[in-house]
Scaffold this motif. Sequence first.
Motif, short mmCIF file in Angstrom:
data_model
loop_
_atom_site.label_atom_id
_atom_site.label_comp_id
_atom_site.label_asym_id
_atom_site.label_seq_id
_atom_site.Cartn_x
_atom_site.Cartn_y
_atom_site.Cartn_z
N GLN A 25 -11.51 4.33 7.27
CA GLN A 25 -11.49 3.96 5.86
C GLN A 25 -10.36 4.68 5.11
O GLN A 25 -9.68 4.07 4.25
CB GLN A 25 -12.84 4.32 5.21
N GLU A 26 -10.14 5.94 5.41
CA GLU A 26 -9.07 6.70 4.76
C GLU A 26 -7.71 6.13 5.15
O GLU A 26 -6.78 6.11 4.32
CB GLU A 26 -9.18 8.16 5.14
N GLU A 27 -7.55 5.66 6.39
CA GLU A 27 -6.28 5.04 6.80
C GLU A 27 -6.03 3.77 6.00
O GLU A 27 -4.88 3.48 5.64
CB GLU A 27 -6.32 4.73 8.30
N TYR A 28 -7.05 3.06 5.69
CA TYR A 28 -6.87 1.87 4.86
C TYR A 28 -6.41 2.26 3.46
O TYR A 28 -5.48 1.64 2.89
CB TYR A 28 -8.16 1.06 4.78
N LEU A 29 -7.06 3.26 2.88
CA LEU A 29 -6.68 3.68 1.53
C LEU A 29 -5.24 4.18 1.49
O LEU A 29 -4.50 3.91 0.52
CB LEU A 29 -7.63 4.77 1.04
N ARG A 88 7.99 -4.03 1.25
CA ARG A 88 6.74 -4.60 0.75
C ARG A 88 5.98 -5.33 1.85
O ARG A 88 4.76 -5.19 1.99
CB ARG A 88 7.06 -5.58 -0.39
N ASN A 89 6.68 -6.09 2.67
CA ASN A 89 6.03 -6.81 3.78
C ASN A 89 5.46 -5.84 4.81
O ASN A 89 4.37 -6.06 5.35
CB ASN A 89 7.03 -7.76 4.44
N ASP A 90 6.19 -4.76 5.09
CA ASP A 90 5.68 -3.78 6.05
C ASP A 90 4.41 -3.12 5.52
O ASP A 90 3.44 -2.89 6.28
CB ASP A 90 6.74 -2.72 6.32
N ALA A 91 4.36 -2.83 4.26
CA ALA A 91 3.17 -2.20 3.67
C ALA A 91 1.98 -3.16 3.71
O ALA A 91 0.84 -2.75 3.98
CB ALA A 91 3.48 -1.77 2.23
N ASP A 92 2.23 -4.45 3.45
CA ASP A 92 1.14 -5.44 3.52
C ASP A 92 0.57 -5.53 4.93
O ASP A 92 -0.66 -5.65 5.12
CB ASP A 92 1.64 -6.80 3.07
N ARG A 151 1.49 0.62 -0.19
CA ARG A 151 1.89 -0.72 -0.65
C ARG A 151 2.07 -0.74 -2.16
O ARG A 151 3.02 -1.36 -2.69
CB ARG A 151 0.83 -1.73 -0.24
N ASP A 152 1.17 -0.07 -2.86
CA ASP A 152 1.27 -0.08 -4.32
C ASP A 152 2.50 0.70 -4.82
O ASP A 152 3.07 0.36 -5.88
CB ASP A 152 0.01 0.52 -4.94
N GLU A 153 2.95 1.69 -4.06
CA GLU A 153 4.09 2.51 -4.48
C GLU A 153 5.42 1.89 -4.08
O GLU A 153 6.48 2.39 -4.49
CB GLU A 153 3.97 3.90 -3.89
N THR A 154 5.39 0.86 -3.26
CA THR A 154 6.63 0.22 -2.83
C THR A 154 7.19 -0.61 -3.98
O THR A 154 6.44 -1.34 -4.66
CB THR A 154 6.38 -0.68 -1.61
N LEU A 155 8.53 -0.54 -4.18
CA LEU A 155 9.17 -1.30 -5.25
C LEU A 155 9.06 -2.79 -4.98
O LEU A 155 9.23 -3.26 -3.85
CB LEU A 155 10.64 -0.91 -5.36
N PRO A 156 8.81 -3.58 -6.02
CA PRO A 156 8.68 -5.02 -5.83
C PRO A 156 9.96 -5.67 -5.34
O PRO A 156 9.91 -6.69 -4.63
CB PRO A 156 8.30 -5.53 -7.22
N ASP A 157 11.13 -5.09 -5.68
CA ASP A 157 12.39 -5.71 -5.26
C ASP A 157 12.68 -5.51 -3.78
O ASP A 157 13.48 -6.24 -3.19
CB ASP A 157 13.54 -5.15 -6.09
#
Length: 445
Positions: free
Chosen positions: A178-182, A199-203, A188-194
């Motif tokens: 569960q902690e690995e998921y968080l 972003r794809n790697d974080a998803d 993912r949330d800290e990755t810049l949208p540009d």
Amino acid sequence: MTRPGLILAGVAIAALAGAGGYFVGTYGLPGGLRRDAAQPAMTANQSTTDTPKAEKKLLYYRNPMGLPDVSPAPKKDWMGMDYIPVYEGEDEGVDRGIKLSPQKVQLLGVRTEEARSRMLSRPIRATASFQFDERRQVDVTVKYEAWIEKLLVNATGEPVKAGQTMMLVYSPAMVQAQEEYLLAARLRDETLPDDRAARNDADRLVQGALARLRNLDLPRAVQDRLVRTGQVSRQFAIAAPMQGIVTDKGVVEGMRIMPGDRLYRLVDDSQLWLQAEVFEQDIGLIKPGQPVEIAVNAYPNRTFTGKVAFIYPTVNRDTRTARVRIEVPNPDGALKADMYASVLLNAQTITEEALAVPESAVIDSGRRQIVIVDIGMGRFDPREVKLGARGDGYVEVRDGLEEGEAVVVQANFLLDAEANLKAALQSFAPPPATAGQSQGPEMPK
């Protein structure tokens, strides 16, 4: 000897011869054969009216016991008795059956029944025992290391419902997952949208962490709470995968469990298997889908029903029986595993209607089968038949009988015995004396 002596001897011999001739002429020769003037005329008359058997045409040879069996050549029956020749003109007088008066028919208790076409089925009875359906059993296991903190289902035989919580466990491995998921979600949330690549790697990391939780069978409610609130659940429940009863419990509260350990075994007893032991000669009459009637000692006033599901491919070499699996609905749980039962299968012995008579009508000597046919007017004819399948107290007649003929179903053994005795006495009777022959010496008048 002198001449006078010779004369006296001749006179004596002539006197004796005359006396003997007188005696023979008066009383006849030994054996009762009299040589009178009427005998030549009688013999001549007989030769004009009666034809010797040597001059008659031989038709066939009949059975000496009166059975409906003839032969064109001499032969012996199964007891070694010679068949009796029947000549032209004698066949009408041959009596192959017996004739009884109405009083004797009533005294013997003779009862008849007509041969009719019918479907035949034979009841097959067997002993059996109930077992759990192997396809309705499941083991409760885990895929991770954990400790049981609260055991809620703690007795063998306890019924459970699908989704019911059986225990509460703590697993360090599940907490770490569960902690690995968080962590992946925060990245993912800290990755810049540009930065599309990052972003794809974080998803992909987030989805992989969720997939691992699902593969480890983390309850869906715990997963949803984790995604929604971001809170890690230290304790979670293990639920029953189906409705059933606990037949095996291998855990206690506080116990450490490892991946693959069987915690419980659950069985759905709403349908049971009934394993019947059927004799080898009856296996060919049983087909899948046949209805079965079942009786158990625990419920003497209740009859259960089931259907044949499977016939096992082996036969017990000691008992010469084969196992037949019967599926039996058990919605109220009245039937229990290992309970004994008696089963009844009504098996069809033939696929279409066939001419049949009651089994009691058949006289079976082992080598041949006989029925007694009522031909009317108190006359009964023993007839050999060829038999087929049996069932419902009847036996199929393949040859020797026509539909509608009445056969004796009671007292037939008495009629058969009388017919055999009559035929035997006729076969041993001496031939009738011809005209002109005396049956014994005549007494002097």
